[in-house]
Write an enzyme that holds these catalytic residues in place. Sequence first.
Site, PDB file in Angstrom:
ATOM      1  N   LEU A 147       2.874  15.698  14.123  1.00 35.46           N
ATOM      2  CA  LEU A 147       3.100  16.005  12.727  1.00 35.46           C
ATOM      3  C   LEU A 147       4.613  16.660  12.269  1.00 35.46           C
ATOM      4  CD1 LEU A 147      -0.469  16.560  11.414  1.00 35.46           C
ATOM      5  CD2 LEU A 147       0.692  14.340  11.962  1.00 35.46           C
ATOM      6  N   HIS A 186       9.666   4.020  16.871  1.00 33.92           N
ATOM      7  CA  HIS A 186      10.652   3.993  18.021  1.00 33.92           C
ATOM      8  C   HIS A 186      11.769   2.838  17.368  1.00 33.92           C
ATOM      9  CE1 HIS A 186       9.393   5.973  21.439  1.00 33.92           C
ATOM     10  NE2 HIS A 186       8.144   6.020  20.948  1.00 33.92           N
ATOM     11  N   ASP A 221      12.139  12.607  10.641  1.00 34.18           N
ATOM     12  CA  ASP A 221      11.303  13.674  10.319  1.00 34.18           C
ATOM     13  C   ASP A 221      11.768  14.548   9.297  1.00 34.18           C
ATOM     14  OD1 ASP A 221       9.879  12.615  12.647  1.00 34.18           O
ATOM     15  OD2 ASP A 221      10.236  14.335  13.965  1.00 34.18           O
ATOM     16  N   TYR A 229      10.031   8.648  27.229  1.00 30.13           N
ATOM     17  CA  TYR A 229      10.969   8.481  25.905  1.00 30.13           C
ATOM     18  C   TYR A 229      12.303   7.935  26.176  1.00 30.13           C
ATOM     19  CZ  TYR A 229      13.323   9.767  21.435  1.00 30.13           C
ATOM     20  OH  TYR A 229      13.986   9.796  20.321  1.00 30.13           O
TER      21      TYR A 229
HETATM   22  P1  ADP Z   1       6.047  18.840  16.830  1.00 32.49           P
HETATM   23  O1  ADP Z   1       7.102  19.232  16.035  1.00 32.49           O
HETATM   24  O2  ADP Z   1       5.599  17.351  16.888  1.00 32.49           O
HETATM   25  O3  ADP Z   1       4.742  19.665  15.956  1.00 32.49           O
HETATM   26  P2  ADP Z   1       7.523  20.236  18.775  1.00 32.49           P
HETATM   27  O4  ADP Z   1       7.011  20.536  20.351  1.00 32.49           O
HETATM   28  O5  ADP Z   1       8.677  19.420  18.317  1.00 32.49           O
HETATM   29  O6  ADP Z   1       6.166  19.423  18.451  1.00 32.49           O
HETATM   30  O7  ADP Z   1       7.196  21.725  18.159  1.00 32.49           O
HETATM   31  C1  ADP Z   1       6.440  22.548  18.175  1.00 32.49           C
HETATM   32  C2  ADP Z   1       6.793  23.817  18.246  1.00 32.49           C
HETATM   33  O8  ADP Z   1       7.180  24.185  16.925  1.00 32.49           O
HETATM   34  C3  ADP Z   1       5.895  24.947  19.027  1.00 32.49           C
HETATM   35  O9  ADP Z   1       6.021  24.900  20.327  1.00 32.49           O
HETATM   36  C4  ADP Z   1       6.556  26.153  18.330  1.00 32.49           C
HETATM   37  O10 ADP Z   1       7.641  26.775  19.092  1.00 32.49           O
HETATM   38  C5  ADP Z   1       6.981  25.752  16.991  1.00 32.49           C
HETATM   39  N1  ADP Z   1       6.398  26.034  15.999  1.00 32.49           N
HETATM   40  C6  ADP Z   1       5.423  25.224  15.114  1.00 32.49           C
HETATM   41  N2  ADP Z   1       4.542  25.871  14.031  1.00 32.49           N
HETATM   42  C7  ADP Z   1       4.849  27.091  14.399  1.00 32.49           C
HETATM   43  C8  ADP Z   1       4.105  28.395  13.863  1.00 32.49           C
HETATM   44  N3  ADP Z   1       3.377  28.340  12.882  1.00 32.49           N
HETATM   45  N4  ADP Z   1       4.591  29.740  14.538  1.00 32.49           N
HETATM   46  C9  ADP Z   1       5.546  29.566  15.374  1.00 32.49           C
HETATM   47  N5  ADP Z   1       5.987  28.575  15.930  1.00 32.49           N
HETATM   48  C10 ADP Z   1       5.673  27.260  15.513  1.00 32.49           C
END
Ligand code: ADP
Length: 386
Positions: free
Chosen positions: A129, A38, A176, A228
Amino acid sequence: MTTTTDTSVLSARFQETFGSVPDGVWQAPGRVNLIGEHTDYNEGFVLPFAIDKTAKVAIRLRGDSTVRLLSLFGGHGLVEADLSGMEPGSGEGWSRYPLGVAWALKERGIDVPGFDLLLDSDVPLGAGLSSSHAIECAVISALNDLTGAGLGAEDLVLATQRAENVFVGAPTGIMDQSASLRGAKGHAVFLDCRDQHVDLVPFDAEASGLILLVIDTKVSHSHADGGYASRRASCELGAEILGVKALRDVGVDSLEEAAGLLDETTLRRVRHVVTENDRVLQTVEILNSEGPASIGPLLDASHVSMRDDFEISCPELDLAVETARANGAIGARMTGGGFGGSAIALTPVGQEQQVRDAVVRAFAEAAFTAPDIFTVTPAAGALRLA
Ligand code: ADP
Ligand code: MG
């Protein structure tokens, strides 16, 4: 989650799916934030590193404006969209990430044609992550190369942020994608969020006989709820009352004075950000001198600050951190935005199994969902594989 497919297998799958060979294959990693939570939107310092879990994309540009997308990750069918006239908010699910970066490049005047894309990622979803940035950074690297746009890392970072903030609608900063695009093997990315200055800092835990365990609590975090936004608002209020552009401009030695000006909650929020910035600087200094084995107390202090001052931890994260520490980890903290997601534990190689077993046991005893525990290594940033 399965490990990612070999590059040639991904190309073959691409050909099966779309009927032609891809123009190339790119990969971009997820990231773990070692310390600096943050602090990004307070124009401060962060110290993430790119991890050895990546999104790989095979892509072929098309002659029209059609986009066809397929993820090998279970349950997603083929998605088809049209780039022409695409507006923020278009698309759904994961398609928003590739479409978002294409939109952001077009917004910069780059002529992005349609494309076919096959995605395979082993970055765990929603564990903090940054699986979404791994996708965005792989796709933007591919489009940047294939269109000949030739944007540098700083512009790619900003375009990716536009994609997330405006197209997808997630209020995220630049940490990120900076880690994913600018990371390097055996290093952490010391990023100044005010001016995007990056220094790569040696962080070869393995060489010091240490591993980094990630403990995914399986508690889902969401930017959508108010936690947040309210933390951000407190930081802005604090900066305004203290008369600075951002909390980055407040030093640890000014906190006593700040105490007389801020209400109790705002003071605690401000104190977290100010001390966390200082901890990032100290961590960088120690990594450059003594090495990873000496940063444990800073990780611990970061967790306490997030738990007590910023109030973004949760019982699962606290239990993961406390149990890891009690069983041999030399430092541990929650990582990511908070309210769930993952903790990291810097652990001597010989203690790994004990930490793992103890955390699993503690979660079972507390009747929490079983955590997912795995190791990460500081790895290369985005690159072209084929
Ligand atoms: P983080 O980025 O912290 O993992 P987010 O909510 O920002 O969490 O992003 C997760 C989203 O990214 C999922 O809901 C999906 O839409 C997408 N995503 C991540 N990996 C995949 C994958 N291998 N196939 C399809 N969508 C994915
Ligand atoms: Mg994300």
